[in-house]
Scaffold this motif. Sequence first.
Motif, PDB file in Angstrom:
ATOM      1  N   PHE A 167       0.725  -1.386   0.038  1.00  0.00           N
ATOM      2  CA  PHE A 167       0.028   0.140  -0.039  1.00  0.00           C
ATOM      3  C   PHE A 167       0.891   1.207  -0.118  1.00  0.00           C
ATOM      4  N   PRO A 168       1.996   1.378   0.913  1.00  0.00           N
ATOM      5  CA  PRO A 168       2.769   2.668   0.751  1.00  0.00           C
ATOM      6  C   PRO A 168       3.084   3.146  -0.623  1.00  0.00           C
ATOM      7  N   LYS A 169       3.492   1.912  -1.246  1.00  0.00           N
ATOM      8  CA  LYS A 169       4.090   2.417  -2.834  1.00  0.00           C
ATOM      9  C   LYS A 169       3.010   2.941  -3.615  1.00  0.00           C
ATOM     10  N   GLU A 170       1.678   2.636  -3.396  1.00  0.00           N
ATOM     11  CA  GLU A 170       0.519   2.961  -4.173  1.00  0.00           C
ATOM     12  C   GLU A 170      -0.469   3.996  -3.695  1.00  0.00           C
ATOM     13  N   GLN A 171      -0.399   3.895  -2.568  1.00  0.00           N
ATOM     14  CA  GLN A 171      -1.606   4.612  -1.899  1.00  0.00           C
ATOM     15  C   GLN A 171      -1.389   5.762  -0.754  1.00  0.00           C
ATOM     16  N   LYS A 172      -2.386   6.677  -0.623  1.00  0.00           N
ATOM     17  CA  LYS A 172      -2.047   7.418   0.762  1.00  0.00           C
ATOM     18  C   LYS A 172      -2.532   6.518   1.881  1.00  0.00           C
ATOM     19  N   ILE A 173      -1.532   6.524   2.804  1.00  0.00           N
ATOM     20  CA  ILE A 173      -1.718   5.797   3.941  1.00  0.00           C
ATOM     21  C   ILE A 173      -2.189   6.708   5.048  1.00  0.00           C
TER      22      ILE A 173
END
Length: 315
Positions: A283-289
Amino acid sequence: MSSVIKNVIIAGATGSVGAPILKALLDEPSFNVTILTRASSSAKFPKGTPVKSISDEYTVEELTKAFKGQDAVVVALSTTPVARDDLAFRIIDATIAAGVKRLIPSEFGANNLDPRATSLVPVYEAKGKMLQYLQKKAAASNGKLTWTSISCGSWLDWALNPLKSGNFLFIDVKNRKATVYDSGKAPFTITTSRNTGLAVARALLKADETENKQIFLSDFVSNSREIIASLEKQTGDKWDITVKDSKPEIEALRKIYDAGDFYSTYPLLAISFVADVDVGYNFPKEQKIWNAQLGLPKEELDGVIKEAIELANRS
């Protein structure tokens, strides 16, 4: 438009998904929490918490009546009732009929709108269709119903607890053995179950910020090899490691599922986390966390591993 959430009802409050969510909701003094349960359930609930019981059929009419007067519905039901029939859709219809402001559906895993996930794991496909239906219905309500979905990757604390997960990620802490699929280096997001529960409560407290949003959580990103390395370091033992090729197992499980065995989705789901397949779990590679925005405590791999070892030593 300001949306204050006060009255919250949760379905599936005592399961693996629901228990940490229920705790976080009850710990938040601004919420009035109600539990929705089946008439046939023998589950025990916290003393003093209101409980609404409906038939095992979960009809739209019964759900609508139970949801009346609620500001938010949190669905923490297990995979089987959500993905096997149209219960998730009935819940959505009932929230609209009851005039509920916010629905948090039973997502909690991958990005269920990501075709990489839905093409590999059938349960993600089912949940993706549910989320699309929810988005459509919320849009048609002209703001009367809003939604928040939460994707948290894998719960490592849960996965390493055999009584809860059956060694979901193929790691047996008590017997010091593990199965590694492919390279064992495929990265996947990990969020603790307690932080997932907190995220649900905080998302309702920050209702305006989280309105009609996919919320992605990530305490940290790891892989099978790193998890096992931490376990070996902290136990001081050399573990028994078996290496397998995921491709034939995935193909076999899909054939079993396609032949009508719904429960083959569970090992397929587990393999999807740890095998060299791209399901969009980093997720951190592609999305807002959202961890920081929701004020979630920091968690680290070694800390989660330490807790798992202590649990195994006590059992």
